[in-house]
Design an enzyme around this catalytic site. Structure first.
Site, mmCIF file in Angstrom:
data_model
loop_
_atom_site.group_PDB
_atom_site.id
_atom_site.type_symbol
_atom_site.label_atom_id
_atom_site.label_comp_id
_atom_site.label_asym_id
_atom_site.label_seq_id
_atom_site.Cartn_x
_atom_site.Cartn_y
_atom_site.Cartn_z
ATOM 1 N N LYS A 121 53.778 3.233 4.627
ATOM 2 C CA LYS A 121 55.195 3.621 4.565
ATOM 3 C C LYS A 121 56.093 2.618 5.307
ATOM 4 C CE LYS A 121 54.273 8.569 4.006
ATOM 5 N NZ LYS A 121 54.711 9.923 4.407
ATOM 6 N N TYR A 143 57.701 12.234 -5.158
ATOM 7 C CA TYR A 143 57.592 13.397 -4.275
ATOM 8 C C TYR A 143 58.180 14.654 -4.909
ATOM 9 C CZ TYR A 143 55.860 10.788 -0.202
ATOM 10 O OH TYR A 143 55.080 10.076 0.671
ATOM 11 N N ASN A 196 55.361 8.736 9.242
ATOM 12 C CA ASN A 196 53.956 8.968 9.601
ATOM 13 C C ASN A 196 53.004 7.915 9.024
ATOM 14 O OD1 ASN A 196 54.015 9.888 6.977
ATOM 15 N ND2 ASN A 196 52.975 11.821 7.384
ATOM 16 N N HIS A 206 50.675 7.452 3.386
ATOM 17 C CA HIS A 206 50.501 8.586 2.468
ATOM 18 C C HIS A 206 49.150 8.411 1.796
ATOM 19 C CE1 HIS A 206 51.103 11.417 -0.834
ATOM 20 N NE2 HIS A 206 50.592 10.476 -1.605
ATOM 21 N N GLU A 256 48.826 9.744 -9.170
ATOM 22 C CA GLU A 256 49.557 8.862 -8.254
ATOM 23 C C GLU A 256 49.182 7.394 -8.486
ATOM 24 O OE1 GLU A 256 49.113 10.347 -4.239
ATOM 25 O OE2 GLU A 256 50.353 12.098 -4.667
HETATM 26 P P1 CMP Z 1 53.017 12.627 2.877
HETATM 27 O O1 CMP Z 1 51.542 12.683 3.006
HETATM 28 O O2 CMP Z 1 53.603 11.367 2.368
HETATM 29 O O3 CMP Z 1 53.521 13.832 1.948
HETATM 30 C C1 CMP Z 1 54.802 14.407 2.058
HETATM 31 C C2 CMP Z 1 55.554 13.917 3.253
HETATM 32 O O4 CMP Z 1 56.657 14.672 3.669
HETATM 33 C C3 CMP Z 1 54.618 13.926 4.439
HETATM 34 O O5 CMP Z 1 53.659 12.917 4.315
HETATM 35 C C4 CMP Z 1 55.601 13.755 5.597
HETATM 36 O O6 CMP Z 1 55.839 12.417 5.932
HETATM 37 C C5 CMP Z 1 56.909 14.312 5.030
HETATM 38 N N1 CMP Z 1 57.405 15.429 5.819
HETATM 39 C C6 CMP Z 1 58.567 15.442 6.480
HETATM 40 N N2 CMP Z 1 58.736 16.613 7.095
HETATM 41 C C7 CMP Z 1 57.659 17.376 6.829
HETATM 42 C C8 CMP Z 1 57.256 18.694 7.200
HETATM 43 N N3 CMP Z 1 57.999 19.471 7.974
HETATM 44 N N4 CMP Z 1 56.068 19.139 6.739
HETATM 45 C C9 CMP Z 1 55.288 18.360 5.933
HETATM 46 N N5 CMP Z 1 55.636 17.087 5.561
HETATM 47 C C10 CMP Z 1 56.805 16.610 6.008
#
Ligand code: CMP
Length: 137
Positions: free
Chosen positions: A9, A49, A112, A115, A126
């Site tokens: 990311k 998403y 984070n 993904h 995906e």
């Molecule tokens: P990812 O695995 O990319 O899938 C969805 C993303 O939404 C997740 O990682 C997080 O980076 C983002 N996200 C932001 N806020 C939340 C939340 N409260 N709970 C879960 N995912 C979140």
């Protein structure tokens, strides 16, 4: 052999830890079968998403994922979907196990670092979202 999608990311790309993250995959039996660096458009991020469309964090997630370049990869290996998720750690880095990618490189639940597809079915979709057959080697 399974294939799964990984995204490094914008936060991790900006930090200059692309190589360190790729090393985690290659050192743990996941081969890079396809890879590119790209800037997601708002439309692409919204589509990717779409499953989270109704969630309160959706708009911020789209904004974050388009805030800078990402690296998308096809990872291949035995149990690649599960293995990738183990290497990544929990979505919230505060809850991620020691030594996981998110524990070591992520800032917050939004920024984070990575993904990874959460099931084999989603992995197929995906991977197809970003790669055509000739780009997977
Ligand atoms: P990812 O695995 O990319 O899938 C969805 C993303 O939404 C997740 O990682 C997080 O980076 C983002 N996200 C932001 N806020 C939340 C939340 N409260 N709970 C879960 N995912 C979140």
């Amino acid at each position: 052999m399974e294939k799964t999608l990984s995204i490094i990311k914008p936060d991790a790309v900006a930090k200059g830890v692309i190589g360190k993250i790729i090393d985690r995959f290659e050192s743990n039996g996941l081969r890079i079968a396809g890879m590119k660096k790209l800037q997601l458009s708002t439309q692409q991020a919204e589509e990717f998403y779409a499953i989270h469309k109704e969630r309160p964090f959706y708009a911020d997630l789209v904004k974050f994922m388009t805030s800078g370049p990402v690296v998308v990869m096809v990872l291949e290996g035995e149990n690649a979907v599960k293995k990738n998720r183990e290497l990544m750690g929990a979505t919230n880095p505060k809850e991620a196990d020691k030594g996981t990618i998110r524990a070591d490189f992520a800032e917050s639940i939004e920024a984070n670092a990575v993904h990874g597809s959460d099931s084999l079915e989603n992995a197929k979709n995906e991977v197809a979202f970003f790669f055509d057959g000739r780009e997977i080697l």
